[in-house]
Every structure is written in C-alpha cells, then in structure tokens.
Scaffold this motif. Structure first.
Motif, short mmCIF file in Angstrom:
data_model
loop_
_atom_site.label_atom_id
_atom_site.label_comp_id
_atom_site.label_asym_id
_atom_site.label_seq_id
_atom_site.Cartn_x
_atom_site.Cartn_y
_atom_site.Cartn_z
N LEU A 77 0.83 -1.20 0.00
CA LEU A 77 0.00 0.00 0.00
C LEU A 77 0.87 1.25 0.00
O LEU A 77 0.66 2.17 -0.80
CB LEU A 77 -0.93 0.01 1.23
CG LEU A 77 -1.60 1.33 1.58
CD1 LEU A 77 -2.56 1.78 0.49
CD2 LEU A 77 -2.31 1.22 2.93
N MET A 78 1.83 1.28 0.90
CA MET A 78 2.68 2.48 1.00
C MET A 78 3.56 2.63 -0.25
O MET A 78 3.83 3.75 -0.67
CB MET A 78 3.51 2.43 2.27
CG MET A 78 2.64 2.48 3.54
SD MET A 78 1.43 3.83 3.58
CE MET A 78 2.47 5.16 4.17
N ASP A 79 3.99 1.52 -0.85
CA ASP A 79 4.70 1.59 -2.13
C ASP A 79 3.82 2.25 -3.19
O ASP A 79 4.26 3.14 -3.91
CB ASP A 79 5.08 0.18 -2.62
CG ASP A 79 6.39 -0.32 -2.05
OD1 ASP A 79 7.21 0.49 -1.60
OD2 ASP A 79 6.57 -1.56 -2.06
N ARG A 80 2.57 1.80 -3.26
CA ARG A 80 1.63 2.34 -4.25
C ARG A 80 1.42 3.84 -4.06
O ARG A 80 1.28 4.59 -5.03
CB ARG A 80 0.29 1.60 -4.16
CG ARG A 80 -0.74 2.05 -5.18
CD ARG A 80 -2.02 1.22 -5.13
NE ARG A 80 -2.73 1.26 -3.88
CZ ARG A 80 -3.52 2.26 -3.47
NH1 ARG A 80 -3.69 3.32 -4.23
NH2 ARG A 80 -4.14 2.19 -2.30
N LEU A 81 1.45 4.27 -2.80
CA LEU A 81 1.25 5.69 -2.49
C LEU A 81 2.55 6.49 -2.56
O LEU A 81 2.55 7.70 -2.31
CB LEU A 81 0.62 5.84 -1.11
CG LEU A 81 -0.79 5.26 -0.95
CD1 LEU A 81 -1.24 5.35 0.50
CD2 LEU A 81 -1.77 5.96 -1.87
#
Length: 156
Positions: free
Chosen positions: A106-110
């Motif tokens: 999730l944090m990678d995607r963001l």
C-alpha cells in the motif's frame, strides 16, 4: 438508526488503513514541504512514543498470548494482507514472522514507503502494550527487510 463501531465494521484492517493512508499521505507530504521532512518525521516518531507511553501506563490486562496472538494475526491478515508463519504460540509468548505485507505494498503504491514505518508499523508497539503485551521487533518489510519479526511477551 444505530451507528456501527469499528469492531463491527465490514472493512478489513487493510481496507481501513488504505482509506486513512490515501488521505494522510498527501497531508504528510505537504507538511514535509512546508515544515521540513526531518521535523515532520520526528513529530510522527514522537507521537508513536507518546502513544506507547500512554498504553504502558495503563494496567496490563491478563491475556493468553497464544489465543490473543492468533486473533490479532487473523485480524491484521484479513483480506490477504499478510503471509506469515507462527513460530511459537504459548500462554506467555507469541512469535510470528511476516514474509509478505500488503501494508508495505500500500505504501509503495502511495509512494510513501519511507514513512510507512512511522504511520503504520510504529502503531504495533502501543497496540500490543494496550492489550497486555510487550512487542520486540528488529526488522520490518516496510524498511526493506525480508520479514517482520514480531516477538510478543506478557507485559508486567
């Protein structure tokens, strides 16, 4: 009409965190630009320390860590959020390694993996303390390790 509490929510924890992070990350990035990355990151770390201090100041509930650990793992892993291996599940000890973490994804995607440990992973310590556990962890997927090594013990 009755309000639904978070415990009754139909959303998984990952889905709840996704909603929160989609709002919080742009706000944090704006604050970093205005105030400086170091100042904002230190403020986030200080917030986590204060949450942990408050949780430790409360009386430790009596819990069977084998049972509680399994319940927590199921809760945080719901929706295919984690691939994990339970290493020990005893009344006073619960050890688990997480090998894949959708919170990291999730944090990678963001584009925010660099602050993921401050926004997500740091909460684990206060959450554990509030449930009568002490958490030790030496590495996280969020910070580039192969696994997160959660080691829970009963809190005095």
């Amino acid at each position: 009409m009755r309000e639904t509490s978070m415990n009754e929510s139909k959303l998984t924890h990952l889905e709840q965190m996704t909603i929160q992070m989609e709002y919080v990350v742009p706000l944090i990035r704006d604050l970093q630009q205005v105030l400086g990355e170091g100042v904002v990151n230190e403020a986030l770390a200080e917030r986590a320390r204060r949450q942990l201090d408050r949780a430790r100041a409360s009386p430790a509930p009596h819990a069977d860590l084998a049972q509680l650990g399994r319940q927590l793992t199921d809760y945080y892993a719901a929706g295919d959020a984690l691939d994990y291996e339970i290493l020990a599940a005893e009344p006073d000890r619960f050890d688990v390694n997480v090998r894949r973490c959708a919170y990291t994804e999730l944090m990678d995607r963001l584009g925010a993996r660099d602050i993921g440990h401050l926004l997500i992973c740091s909460q684990d310590f206060a959450n554990a303390a509030g449930l009568g556990m002490e958490l030790t962890r030496t590495q996280t997927c969020m910070q580039g390790a192969e696994l997160c090594d959660f080691r829970f013990r009963k809190r005095d």
